[in-house]
Design an enzyme around this catalytic site. Structure first.
Site, PDB file in Angstrom:
ATOM      1  N   LYS A   1     -35.134  58.490 -31.904  1.00 24.56           N
ATOM      2  CA  LYS A   1     -36.271  59.339 -31.533  1.00 24.56           C
ATOM      3  C   LYS A   1     -35.885  60.142 -30.289  1.00 24.56           C
ATOM      4  O   LYS A   1     -35.211  59.607 -29.391  1.00 24.56           O
ATOM      5  CB  LYS A   1     -37.482  58.450 -31.257  1.00 24.56           C
ATOM      6  CG  LYS A   1     -38.778  59.185 -30.955  1.00 24.56           C
ATOM      7  CD  LYS A   1     -39.936  58.201 -30.763  1.00 24.56           C
ATOM      8  CE  LYS A   1     -41.254  58.898 -30.478  1.00 24.56           C
ATOM      9  NZ  LYS A   1     -42.368  57.936 -30.279  1.00 24.56           N
TER      10      LYS A   1
ATOM     11  N   SER B   1     -46.462  58.865 -33.040  1.00 22.85           N
ATOM     12  CA  SER B   1     -45.596  59.948 -32.648  1.00 22.85           C
ATOM     13  C   SER B   1     -44.172  59.846 -33.199  1.00 22.85           C
ATOM     14  O   SER B   1     -43.470  60.846 -33.241  1.00 22.85           O
ATOM     15  CB  SER B   1     -45.512  60.011 -31.126  1.00 22.85           C
ATOM     16  OG  SER B   1     -44.870  58.875 -30.602  1.00 22.85           O
TER      17      SER B   1
ATOM     18  N   SER C   1     -47.339  54.250 -32.093  1.00 21.21           N
ATOM     19  CA  SER C   1     -46.412  55.325 -32.471  1.00 21.21           C
ATOM     20  C   SER C   1     -45.227  54.891 -33.324  1.00 21.21           C
ATOM     21  O   SER C   1     -44.523  55.737 -33.869  1.00 21.21           O
ATOM     22  CB  SER C   1     -45.904  56.039 -31.219  1.00 21.21           C
ATOM     23  OG  SER C   1     -46.861  56.942 -30.751  1.00 21.21           O
TER      24      SER C   1
END
Lengths: 483, 474
Positions: free
Chosen positions: A76, A151, A175
């Protein structure tokens, strides 16, 4: 190569069934074929194929290699990998290349993994649909008109679409788990303090935690075994022994007590989601688990509490993006305007909204009414979990109230978006571990995730519970069209 | 109308630890700009602070020396504001739960009485960087970012600029004694903000205060407070009102000027730093530091007066710096004449320190050598004048004073026959003066003594010469 576990990939590489370069090229090819539509990657490491070849040469020479040598993965875009851009999908960090290595990336490197690239996300991890990303707004591989969740949307989508073997995400209020649920994969939010936050660009420091996002339970356990290590560089990292979570994966869950909190099955939970989760609960009952109805009475305050604490911390954490030392800087005639303009132009709407909210709750005259009150409620929410875990070994509930929604559907209504995390947020306030895994498909054909929540450092038990279900359910983990 | 000033001081002290407070960068002053920096003190995205344990140790040492209560649990907080020298846009500090509280310092007033000045709190924080303003631009140097600071906040107990200066000097001495800072105001390792207000008399409630920033020497603390006191008096006497504000002292002009008013005051939005865990101190940690504590200035002063029979002024001088006391005691151990040793330290040795700009142990003259010089005088082997010569030579060459005296034949001459011959010779050579001296012009005594000394190459023992001179001229 697709569909193999990390252990199988490692064995295949050792047996020279294929080379690391071939495996890496396989993923690079899939990225160039599918990522145009899915938009998971913010950055692709052009050097990765050379790194793979170097591993192959070492292997050919018979050098001793770490167990996962030459297996590609992705991170990420808020997890620091030295010398690769780290943008948090924000304009304000464009051009920032960290000159130092983060702990999670270092541990993966030490285990032999190669980094394919950096994955899109909601800007600064603020969002539940990946739509707040500045550039790459990732879509759901099962239906690209829908969002992947957020997210860690890029991480979830890249795993679901087979654009990486696995990915790391981060979870501040859901997330990792919510996008895992929406993309039909497995995501673990480890106990706060299990994985070092050194090298994790902060959203809300008291809630953030890095975790693995994988296509199966054993991979997830394997990765947490690698990154779940005490780190002196993080004062909130706990000095708890590193574990090999594979040893928990027996599939024997007989006699375990699983709590079903009624507050997590409230009105907002879609009927098809409820039905899939209930089937999973039945399955556990069938495996000999004792299902116990429990109550966590302060759950209704979780979202409000979270949006005070998380935004307060974020408003401070994001102060450093001032245009002076790195990333985006707006042209201005004087210092004050440079601060204003760089931040006004560099941050997106959701990030600004949260900075304003967080600034407000910390302001003189409001601090006690908001921040201090929220901390007190946080203690009550923690106590709910402590009480629950006196009665049960784990908690089961839906991860997300709905399956993946259509892109654009909730962007105009932040409160609706915030409610996507209604079932995931409490766990971060408590600090325990939680995992989402696929448990079926909704009426729209989209994946449904079920969540298992555990007490501090009880990841092993969650993995075993998840593994038992996975072995029995045998659900498809990737859309047919992408195979 | 006259007023009484009420003053409280906030003193920032840089700790002399090897490394910075939250990273492993060097804490040395004076390096090339932006060389003592790393991702942590640069506040890059993704980094985290890790507390330097030495910083806690140093602050607790200071707290104990300043008679504070040490909190077993204290918490770091973030102080949020934007400025180019503050990379994270927040300063890690302590707010609600500081590490030390409720201490005091006793200062001596001009009239010789003691006054106790309360210390509200001492908290730990990190220093910011530095801006260097050049023509047309400002350059940021982040070497200082992350230097450990302790902020020592006094109660508003001070009632004059002189008291404020005495408090600061005492504070500096104590902190030097416990070796936590070099307290160099010129280099910025000790910085002072003064809160000043005035009131009609000592029973009136406190007036509105102004905070005076940027005061960077002991003298300027005095000047700034005096100026501010006068300014406020003038405002009130002209029927005006004092406004709460922050004012900047200008050392060149000696005046304070408004920097920002109350309405422009920052809202720092303090909250506990989630990246750091609370500092929890075990009793043993504190007890070990208590056991470590050296003798502090007040105790040493009392002991020097009683044990060595020194005057208050002499003892005060010797305890004003830890090294002076150490030097003194080492010298007295070698030759037990405390008063003379003290005089030599205050006289010749201090002169040399000023000339050479060095510390007492770097002056080239060891305590043992100084003691030997005093001993040579006491034994009548050299005169005071010769001793100064020996002192300089010892300092330059490092040779033992006794060796220098022997080598150069500097031993004092007390032989009456030899000295009588010299006196006669001088009287013969100056007949006119001799006549006047005999006629009762007593002030010529000095002239003759000087001539005799010159003729004896400084070696004549004045105690022997004086009666001889009297005898030969009567």
């Amino acid at each position: 190569m697709l569909g193999k576990t990390l252990k199988e990939l490692s064995e295949a590489l050792n047996k020279k069934e294929f080379s690391s370069a071939e495996l890496t090229q396989f993923y690079l090819d899939r990225i160039s074929k599918y990522d145009g539509e899915i938009c998971a990657y913010n950055y692709i490491n052009e050097n990765v194929i050379n790194q793979a070849k170097a591993v192959d040469e070492k292997r050919a020479k018979g050098e001793t290699l770490p167990v996962y040598a030459g297996i590609p993965m992705a991170l990420k875009d808020l997890i620091i990998q030295k010398d690769m851009p780290a943008t948090c999908s924000s304009k304000i960090l464009e051009g920032f290349v960290p000159p130092f290595q983060g702990t999670a990336a270092q541990l993966l490197e030490d285990a032999g993994f190669l980094c394919l690239g950096k994955l899109s996300m909601d800007e600064f991890a603020m969002g539940s649909s990946n739509e707040t990303a500045y550039r790459k707004k990732t879509r759901n591989p099962w239906d690209t008109s829908r969002v992947p969740g957020g997210s860690s949307g890029g991480s979830a989508a890249s795993v679901a679409a087979g654009l990486t073997t696995f990915a790391l995400g981060s979870d501040t209020g859901g997330s990792i788990r919510q996008p895992a649920s929406l993309c039909g994969i497995t995501g673990m939010k480890p106990t706060y303090g299990r994985v070092s936050r050194f090298g994790l660009i902060a959203f809300a420091s008291s809630l953030d935690q890095i975790g693995p996002m994988t296509s199966n339970i054993s991979d997830n356990a394997a990765i947490l075994s690698v990154i779940g290590k005490y780190d002196k560089k993080d004062s909130t990292s706990l000095n708890v022994a590193q574990e090999d979570y594979a040893k928990y994966l027996t599939g024997d869950v007989k006699g375990m007590k699983i709590g079903v909190p009624k507050e997590y099955f409230a009105e907002g939970i879609a009927p098809d989601v409820r039905e899939c989760v209930n089937k999973a609960i039945k399955a556990y009952e069938g495996m000999g688990c004792e299902i116990v109805e429990i109550s966590m009475p302060h759950t209704e305050y979780a979202v409000a509490t979270y949006y005070i604490i998380a935004t307060a911390e974020a408003s401070s954490n994001l102060g450093r993006y001032d245009g002076i030392r790195f990333g985006f800087r707006a042209d201005a005639d004087n210092l004050k305007d440079m601060f204003y303009e760089s931040r006004s132009q560099g941050f997106g709407d959701e990030v600004k909204r949260r900075i304003m909210l967080g600034t407000y709750v910390l302001s003189a005259g409001y601090y006690d009414a908001y921040y201090i009150k929220a901390q007190k409620v946080r203690t009550l929410i923690k106590q709910d979990f402590v009480n629950a875990f006196e009665k049960v070994d784990a908690i089961i509930c839906p991860t997300s109230p709905t399956t993946a929604f259509k892109a654009g559907e909730k962007m105009s209504d932040p409160l609706q978006m915030y409610l996507s995390d209604i079932n995931t947020i409490s766990l971060n306030l408590y600090g325990g571990c939680g995992l989402s895994m696929p448990c079926g498909f909704g009426a729209d054909g989209m994946p449904v995730g079920v969540q298992l929540l555990g007490k501090y450092f009880d990841e092993g038990r969650l993995y075993n519970l998840a593994y038992a279900f996975e072995q029995q359910a045998k659900l498809p983990v990737m859309p047919e069209k992408l195979k | 109308m006259s007023y009484e000033p009420v003053i409280g001081l906030e003193v920032h002290v840089q700790m002399s630890t090897d490394s910075k407070i939250f990273c492993t960068c060097s804490n040395k002053f004076g390096a090339e700009p932006n060389t003592n920096v790393c991702p942590v003190c640069l506040g890059m995205p993704g980094v985290l602070p890790v507390l330097n344990e030495k910083v806690v140790e140093y602050t607790v040492k200071a707290g104990l020396a300043l008679n504070c209560q040490i909190r077993s649990k204290s918490v770091f907080a973030r102080k949020n504001y934007f400025y180019p020298d503050l990379p994270k846009a927040y300063q890690i500090s302590q707010y609600e739960l500081p590490i030390c509280e409720h201490g005091y310092i006793d200062i001596e007033l001009e009239d010789g009485t003691q006054k106790r000045i309360g210390i509200t709190r001492i908290h730990i924080e990190e220093d910011a960087g530095k801006l260097n303003h050049e023509a047309g631009c400002s350059l940021v140097d982040l070497n200082r970012t992350g230097t450990p600071l302790m902020e020592i906040v006094s109660e508003p107990d001070l009632r004059s600029a002189e008291e404020a200066k005495a408090y600061l000097m005492k504070l500096k001495t104590i902190l030097e004694y416990v070796e936590v800072s070099d307290c160099n105001m010129e280099e910025g390792s000790m910085r002072c903000d003064a809160n000043v207000s005035i009131r009609p008399d000592s029973n009136a409630p406190f007036g509105t205060r102004a905070e005076i920033k940027n005061v960077n020497s002991f003298r300027n603390v005095e000047r700034a407070i005096k100026y501010e006191q006068k300014r406020q008096e003038k405002v009130l006497n002209e029927g005006g009102k004092i406004v709460q504000e922050t004012r900047l002292f200008n050392a060149d002009t000696g005046i304070t000027a408004s920097m920002r008013g109350k309405e422009d005051a920052h809202d720092y939005r303090y909250f506990p730093d989630p990246d750091l865990v609370p500092i929890v101190l075990e009793d043993k940690f504190i007890d070990d530091l208590k056991a470590w504590m050296p003798e502090l200035p007040d105790a040493k002063l009392a002991r020097f007066m009683s044990e060595y029979g020194l005057s208050g002024m002499d003892a005060d001088f010797l305890v004003s710096a830890k090294a002076y006391g150490q030097y003194f005691e080492q010298a007295v151990k070698a030759h037990n004449n405390p008063k003379a040793v003290c005089n030599w330290i205050m006289g010749e040795l201090m002169r040399r320190l000023n000339d050479k700009q060095c510390t007492i142990f770097e002056a080239g003259i060891s305590p043992e050598n100084l003691a030997e010089i005093v001993k040579l005088i006491d034994e009548g082997k050299i005169s005071g004048n010769i001793a100064k010569q020996v002192f300089d030579e010892t300092a330059e060459t490092g040779k033992k004073p006794a060796d220098i005296v022997a080598e150069k034949g500097l031993v004092q001459n007390s032989n009456e026959d030899e000295l009588e011959a010299i006196v006669k010779q001088v009287l013969d050579a100056n007949p006119a003066e001799t006549e006047r001296f005999k006629g009762g012009e007593v002030k010529l005594q000095g002239f003759f003594m000087g001539q005799i000394m010159k003729a004896s190459k400084g070696k004549a023992n004045p105690a022997v010469v004086a009666p001889l001179l009297k005898k030969l001229t009567s």
